[in-house]
Design an enzyme around this catalytic site. Structure first.
Site, PDB file in Angstrom:
ATOM      1  N   ILE A  59      24.400  35.663  38.409  1.00  0.00           N
ATOM      2  CA  ILE A  59      23.792  35.679  39.801  1.00  0.00           C
ATOM      3  C   ILE A  59      22.621  36.830  39.430  1.00  0.00           C
ATOM      4  O   ILE A  59      23.349  38.011  39.049  1.00  0.00           O
ATOM      5  CB  ILE A  59      24.733  35.786  40.721  1.00  0.00           C
ATOM      6  CG1 ILE A  59      23.971  35.952  42.104  1.00  0.00           C
ATOM      7  CG2 ILE A  59      25.812  36.995  40.500  1.00  0.00           C
ATOM      8  CD1 ILE A  59      25.022  35.934  43.252  1.00  0.00           C
ATOM      9  N   SER A  60      21.588  36.699  39.998  1.00  0.00           N
ATOM     10  CA  SER A  60      20.504  37.869  39.719  1.00  0.00           C
ATOM     11  C   SER A  60      20.958  38.980  40.275  1.00  0.00           C
ATOM     12  O   SER A  60      21.416  38.907  41.563  1.00  0.00           O
ATOM     13  CB  SER A  60      19.058  37.154  40.132  1.00  0.00           C
ATOM     14  OG  SER A  60      18.698  36.213  39.144  1.00  0.00           O
TER      15      SER A  60
END
Length: 217
Positions: A59-60
Site C-alpha cells: 500500500i503506497s
C-alpha cells in the site's frame, strides 16, 4: 498516541510536503487507512510510509497517494480509470473526489479484499474488474483521468493513452530501471500528447497477462 493524533500528524506532514488541495486532505482524513493495512502493521497505518500487503504488493505511502491524486487535477464530474487496485486505498480516496472510479487489478485475492473494504465503507461509485490493466477498459472509455500505480516502462501503454479523452490527464510512473523512474503527467490535446516529468519514484513494474488464480499467502 491516539488514532486521531496520528491522523492529524499525517495531515500536517502532507501539507508540509506540498499537498495543498484541501479536498484531497479531506479525503485522506475521511478514509480509514487502517482498514487497508494488515493487522501486523496497524501501529503504522497512519504513518507516512509504504507497507506490505498480500501477494507481495504494497500500500503506497500516503504522500505518494496524495501527490498523485493532486497531479490528476480532479473534478467531481470526472470518470477515472485506475490501473492497479491493490489494497483499494487509492481508489477509495479517488472516489471521494470524482464521479466514478473504474479500477482494474490482476490479482484476484487483492481485488476480493478491496471489494470487501469498499462495501464496508459503503462506497458506491467504484466499479472493479479483474484483468490486464495494460489494456485499460475500452468499454467504459474515454476517461477524463487515468492513474497508473505501477511503472509502465519508458512509455505508457498505447491502449491507455488511446482511452484518455481529449483534454484528459494521465499520471503514471515511467522508467525501465527501478532506480530511475519518474512520475509523469501526460495531457491529451487535439494535436497529440504533452509530457511533464514531476518527481522521482520507485514502483513495481506494470505487468500484463494476469495470473487470475494467484492465492493470498
Amino acid at each position: 498516541m491516539s488514532t486521531d493524533a496520528r491522523k492529524i500528524r499525517l495531515l500536517m506532514a502532507l501539507r508540509g510536503a506540498g499537498v495543498t488541495d484541501t479536498s484531497i486532505l479531506g479525503a485522506i482524513e475521511r478514509i480509514p487507512r487502517d482498514l487497508f493495512v494488515p493487522d501486523a502493521f496497524q501501529d503504522h497505518a497512519w504513518d507516512d510510509m509504504a507497507l506490505p500487503i498480500d501477494c507481495g504488493q504494497t500500500i503506497s505511502q500516503p504522500l505518494i497517494v496524495a501527490l498523485m491524486t493532486q497531479a490528476l487535477e480532479l473534478h467531481p464530474r470526472h470518470l477515472v480509470l485506475e490501473i492497479g487496485t491493490g489494497s483499494g486505498y487509492q481508489a477509495a480516496v479517488l472516489a471521494q473526489l470524482c464521479r466514478r472510479v473504474f479500477t482494474i487489478e490482476r490479482l484476484r485475492p487483492l481485488l476480493n479484499e478491496a471489494e470487501r473494504r469498499f462495501r464496508l465503507l459503503n462506497i458506491g461509485n467504484i466499479t472493479t474488474r479483474l484483468g490486464d490493466g495494460t489494456r485499460g477498459w475500452p468499454q467504459q472509455a474515454p476517461f477524463s483521468r487515468v492513474l497508473v500505480t505501477a511503472a509502465g516502462g519508458q512509455e505508457p501503454p498505447k491502449d491507455l493513452t488511446d482511452q484518455l479523452a481529449v483534454g484528459g490527464v494521465m499520471v503514471i510512473p515511467l522508467g525501465g530501471d527501478y532506480r530511475e523512474q519518474t512520475m509523469v503527467r501526460i495531457r491529451r490535446t487535439d494535436s497529440g500528447f504533452l509530457r511533464e516529468d514531476l518527481w522521482p519514484v520507485r514502483f513495481v513494474p506494470l505487468l500484463s497477462d494476469p495470473p487470475q488464480q494467484v492465492r493470498s499467502a
